[in-house]
Design a protein around this motif. Structure first.
Motif, PDB file in Angstrom:
ATOM      1  N   ASP A  71       0.814  -1.220   0.000  1.00 17.00           N
ATOM      2  CA  ASP A  71       0.000   0.000   0.000  1.00 17.00           C
ATOM      3  C   ASP A  71       0.851   1.275   0.000  1.00 17.00           C
ATOM      4  OD1 ASP A  71      -2.345  -1.509   0.071  1.00 17.00           O
ATOM      5  OD2 ASP A  71      -2.319  -1.617   2.272  1.00 17.00           O
ATOM      6  N   THR A  72       2.164   1.118  -0.017  1.00 14.21           N
ATOM      7  CA  THR A  72       3.056   2.288   0.009  1.00 14.21           C
ATOM      8  C   THR A  72       2.967   3.067  -1.294  1.00 14.21           C
ATOM      9  OG1 THR A  72       4.629   1.167   1.467  1.00 14.21           O
ATOM     10  CG2 THR A  72       5.442   3.082   0.249  1.00 14.21           C
ATOM     11  N   GLU A  73       2.680   4.348  -1.201  1.00 10.50           N
ATOM     12  CA  GLU A  73       2.671   5.209  -2.386  1.00 10.50           C
ATOM     13  C   GLU A  73       4.054   5.838  -2.543  1.00 10.50           C
ATOM     14  OE1 GLU A  73      -1.683   6.906  -3.246  1.00 10.50           O
ATOM     15  OE2 GLU A  73      -0.762   7.745  -1.447  1.00 10.50           O
ATOM     16  N   VAL A  74       4.518   5.878  -3.761  1.00 13.07           N
ATOM     17  CA  VAL A  74       5.888   6.316  -4.058  1.00 13.07           C
ATOM     18  C   VAL A  74       5.937   7.825  -4.301  1.00 13.07           C
ATOM     19  CG1 VAL A  74       7.822   6.057  -5.669  1.00 13.07           C
ATOM     20  CG2 VAL A  74       6.469   4.054  -4.989  1.00 13.07           C
ATOM     21  N   ASP A  75       6.933   8.474  -3.695  1.00 11.66           N
ATOM     22  CA  ASP A  75       7.113   9.913  -3.887  1.00 11.66           C
ATOM     23  C   ASP A  75       7.868  10.224  -5.170  1.00 11.66           C
ATOM     24  OD1 ASP A  75       6.146  11.256  -1.267  1.00 11.66           O
ATOM     25  OD2 ASP A  75       7.371   9.566  -0.580  1.00 11.66           O
ATOM     26  N   ILE A  76       8.856   9.395  -5.485  1.00 10.25           N
ATOM     27  CA  ILE A  76       9.633   9.631  -6.710  1.00 10.25           C
ATOM     28  C   ILE A  76      10.151   8.321  -7.290  1.00 10.25           C
ATOM     29  CG2 ILE A  76      11.700  10.152  -5.330  1.00 10.25           C
ATOM     30  CD1 ILE A  76      12.541  12.003  -7.713  1.00 10.25           C
ATOM     31  N   VAL A  77       9.994   8.205  -8.594  1.00 11.67           N
ATOM     32  CA  VAL A  77      10.571   7.081  -9.344  1.00 11.67           C
ATOM     33  C   VAL A  77      11.791   7.611 -10.086  1.00 11.67           C
ATOM     34  CG1 VAL A  77      10.224   5.408 -11.210  1.00 11.67           C
ATOM     35  CG2 VAL A  77       8.358   5.892  -9.596  1.00 11.67           C
ATOM     36  N   LEU A  78      12.919   6.969  -9.866  1.00  8.13           N
ATOM     37  CA  LEU A  78      14.166   7.304 -10.558  1.00  8.13           C
ATOM     38  C   LEU A  78      14.415   6.253 -11.636  1.00  8.13           C
ATOM     39  CD1 LEU A  78      16.462   7.938  -7.443  1.00  8.13           C
ATOM     40  CD2 LEU A  78      15.188   9.660  -8.752  1.00  8.13           C
ATOM     41  N   SER A  79      14.778   6.687 -12.826  1.00  4.20           N
ATOM     42  CA  SER A  79      15.110   5.729 -13.879  1.00  4.20           C
ATOM     43  C   SER A  79      16.377   6.174 -14.600  1.00  4.20           C
ATOM     44  CB  SER A  79      13.971   5.589 -14.884  1.00  4.20           C
ATOM     45  OG  SER A  79      14.359   4.723 -15.941  1.00  4.20           O
ATOM     46  N   ASP A  80      17.445   5.454 -14.323  1.00  2.00           N
ATOM     47  CA  ASP A  80      18.699   5.656 -15.045  1.00  2.00           C
ATOM     48  C   ASP A  80      18.883   4.506 -16.046  1.00  2.00           C
ATOM     49  OD1 ASP A  80      20.921   7.275 -15.511  1.00  2.00           O
ATOM     50  OD2 ASP A  80      22.227   6.038 -14.276  1.00  2.00           O
ATOM     51  N   MET A  81      17.760   3.865 -16.394  1.00  7.41           N
ATOM     52  CA  MET A  81      17.808   2.714 -17.296  1.00  7.41           C
ATOM     53  C   MET A  81      18.307   3.121 -18.684  1.00  7.41           C
ATOM     54  SD  MET A  81      14.419   0.361 -16.572  1.00  7.41           S
ATOM     55  CE  MET A  81      13.210   1.636 -16.936  1.00  7.41           C
ATOM     56  N   ALA A  82      19.116   2.248 -19.266  1.00  8.71           N
ATOM     57  CA  ALA A  82      19.583   2.441 -20.638  1.00  8.71           C
ATOM     58  C   ALA A  82      19.793   1.065 -21.254  1.00  8.71           C
ATOM     59  CB  ALA A  82      20.880   3.239 -20.670  1.00  8.71           C
ATOM     60  N   PRO A  83      19.502   0.924 -22.546  1.00  5.56           N
ATOM     61  CA  PRO A  83      19.688  -0.377 -23.191  1.00  5.56           C
ATOM     62  C   PRO A  83      21.151  -0.641 -23.480  1.00  5.56           C
ATOM     63  CG  PRO A  83      19.023   1.236 -24.815  1.00  5.56           C
ATOM     64  CD  PRO A  83      18.993   1.946 -23.475  1.00  5.56           C
ATOM     65  N   SER A  84      21.497  -1.888 -23.675  1.00  2.76           N
ATOM     66  CA  SER A  84      22.845  -2.227 -24.124  1.00  2.76           C
ATOM     67  C   SER A  84      23.014  -1.668 -25.525  1.00  2.76           C
ATOM     68  CB  SER A  84      23.040  -3.747 -24.135  1.00  2.76           C
ATOM     69  OG  SER A  84      22.866  -4.282 -22.837  1.00  2.76           O
ATOM     70  N   ALA A  85      24.085  -0.914 -25.731  1.00  7.97           N
ATOM     71  CA  ALA A  85      24.285  -0.232 -27.015  1.00  7.97           C
ATOM     72  C   ALA A  85      24.524  -1.229 -28.147  1.00  7.97           C
ATOM     73  CB  ALA A  85      25.453   0.738 -26.921  1.00  7.97           C
ATOM     74  N   THR A  86      23.825  -0.999 -29.261  1.00  5.60           N
ATOM     75  CA  THR A  86      24.025  -1.835 -30.453  1.00  5.60           C
ATOM     76  C   THR A  86      25.027  -1.197 -31.406  1.00  5.60           C
ATOM     77  OG1 THR A  86      22.248  -0.746 -31.699  1.00  5.60           O
ATOM     78  CG2 THR A  86      21.636  -2.622 -30.294  1.00  5.60           C
ATOM     79  N   GLY A  87      25.282   0.097 -31.207  1.00  5.62           N
ATOM     80  CA  GLY A  87      26.145   0.821 -32.131  1.00  5.62           C
ATOM     81  C   GLY A  87      25.351   1.525 -33.219  1.00  5.62           C
ATOM     82  N   VAL A  88      24.063   1.201 -33.336  1.00  3.95           N
ATOM     83  CA  VAL A  88      23.176   1.865 -34.297  1.00  3.95           C
ATOM     84  C   VAL A  88      22.405   2.929 -33.520  1.00  3.95           C
ATOM     85  CG1 VAL A  88      21.305   1.580 -35.961  1.00  3.95           C
ATOM     86  CG2 VAL A  88      22.959  -0.278 -35.601  1.00  3.95           C
ATOM     87  N   LYS A  89      22.774   4.196 -33.707  1.00  4.43           N
ATOM     88  CA  LYS A  89      22.281   5.271 -32.859  1.00  4.43           C
ATOM     89  C   LYS A  89      20.766   5.364 -32.832  1.00  4.43           C
ATOM     90  CE  LYS A  89      26.354   8.263 -33.006  1.00  4.43           C
ATOM     91  NZ  LYS A  89      26.863   9.609 -33.353  1.00  4.43           N
ATOM     92  N   GLU A  90      20.134   5.333 -34.003  1.00 12.24           N
ATOM     93  CA  GLU A  90      18.677   5.484 -34.045  1.00 12.24           C
ATOM     94  C   GLU A  90      17.977   4.338 -33.329  1.00 12.24           C
ATOM     95  OE1 GLU A  90      17.080   8.196 -34.953  1.00 12.24           O
ATOM     96  OE2 GLU A  90      19.077   9.023 -35.252  1.00 12.24           O
ATOM     97  N   LEU A  91      18.512   3.132 -33.493  1.00  7.79           N
ATOM     98  CA  LEU A  91      17.927   1.974 -32.826  1.00  7.79           C
ATOM     99  C   LEU A  91      18.080   2.095 -31.317  1.00  7.79           C
ATOM    100  CD1 LEU A  91      16.650  -0.830 -32.785  1.00  7.79           C
ATOM    101  CD2 LEU A  91      18.922  -1.806 -33.211  1.00  7.79           C
ATOM    102  N   ASP A  92      19.262   2.518 -30.867  1.00  2.00           N
ATOM    103  CA  ASP A  92      19.509   2.668 -29.434  1.00  2.00           C
ATOM    104  C   ASP A  92      18.596   3.739 -28.833  1.00  2.00           C
ATOM    105  OD1 ASP A  92      21.422   0.716 -29.458  1.00  2.00           O
ATOM    106  OD2 ASP A  92      23.101   2.086 -29.678  1.00  2.00           O
ATOM    107  N   LYS A  93      18.381   4.826 -29.570  1.00  2.00           N
ATOM    108  CA  LYS A  93      17.506   5.886 -29.079  1.00  2.00           C
ATOM    109  C   LYS A  93      16.067   5.403 -28.969  1.00  2.00           C
ATOM    110  CE  LYS A  93      20.323   9.744 -30.746  1.00  2.00           C
ATOM    111  NZ  LYS A  93      20.430  10.851 -31.722  1.00  2.00           N
ATOM    112  N   ASP A  94      15.628   4.621 -29.939  1.00  2.00           N
ATOM    113  CA  ASP A  94      14.273   4.053 -29.878  1.00  2.00           C
ATOM    114  C   ASP A  94      14.121   3.144 -28.662  1.00  2.00           C
ATOM    115  OD1 ASP A  94      13.467   5.340 -32.157  1.00  2.00           O
ATOM    116  OD2 ASP A  94      13.807   3.631 -33.495  1.00  2.00           O
TER     117      ASP A  94
END
Length: 245
Positions: free
Chosen positions: A146-169
């Protein structure tokens, strides 16, 4: 003659494959050397060692928090993509979730990553758990209760493929995953901090965030490397969502 011709082709293919492997290894070696040189010259790497943070990214969150005061004692925080744990360390300190300051309110920190996160006092750690899976998502919700969250932090990033547009998507996909999660667990007026990479999709992401939050702010901490396209979006003032009865 056919056998000789076939043997000649096989030898040629073998040489070509070995050359490709050699060039590929050489590029990776050069990239690794450049990374090592950059690490040695990076003042934040040394500061992380001095202040006992697990990596330099701690100073990105510290710098942003100094400017916008998103973390304070008593807040409940969820840290997505937390490995190796430097943001979690900062969140624990700032929310007093370890109870280090008995006179101040005590918050909570829940961290998750598909990679290993070694224990951090004051934080609930979910290691080797991919947040993109239903099982991981349900586990986080179960622990929160039942705990309500004050802030969600997301430093998530995908493993880079080397294809910039794909990585950005792919990183945009992770951002929307974090937004959906935050909408389910955040209290009204809660906040969300997301990492993105510059791209044409970012303005669209900002407009979508405006549907759920009252203010949107773009942050680029000095601890982010100058040659990096990363920046952070802070969404504040969660409006809540209408749930069907």
């Amino acid at each position: 003659m056919k056998m000789i011709f076939s043997l000649s082709i096989n030898v040629h293919t073998l040489i070509r494959n070995r050359m490709y492997f050699f060039v590929h290894c050489l590029k990776r070696f050069k990239s690794s050397q450049e990374w090592l040189s950059r690490q040695k010259a990076d003042p934040y790497v040394e500061k992380a060692k001095i202040y006992n943070y697990r990596c330099r990214s701690a100073f990105k969150l510290l710098e942003m928090n100094d400017k916008i005061k998103i973390l304070k004692p008593g807040l409940n925080v969820v840290d997505l993509g937390a490995s190796p744990g430097s943001w979690t360390q900062v969140a624990v300190q700032k929310t007093n979730s370890d109870g280090a300051k008995p006179t101040l309110p005590r918050g909570s920190v829940l961290s998750i990553d598909k990679l290993q996160i070694f224990p951090i006092q004051g934080a609930t750690i979910l290691s080797n758990m991919d947040f993109s899976t239903t099982a991981a998502h349900d586990k986080v919700v179960e622990i929160l209760g039942d705990t309500e969250v004050d802030i969600v932090l997301s430093d998530m990033a995908p493993s880079a493929t080397g294809v910039k547009e794909l990585d950005k998507d792919r990183i945009i996909g992770l951002c929307y995953m974090a937004i959906r999660f935050a909408a389910l667990v955040s209290k009204v007026n809660g906040s969300l901090l997301l990492k993105v990479w510059d791209g044409k999709e970012v303005p669209i992401l900002e407009m979508d965030l405006e549907k759920f939050y009252t203010s949107i702010k773009i942050l680029k901490p000095q601890a982010s490397r100058s040659d990096s396209s990363e920046k952070y979006i802070l969404a504040r003032g969660f409006k809540g969502i209408q749930r069907h009865l």
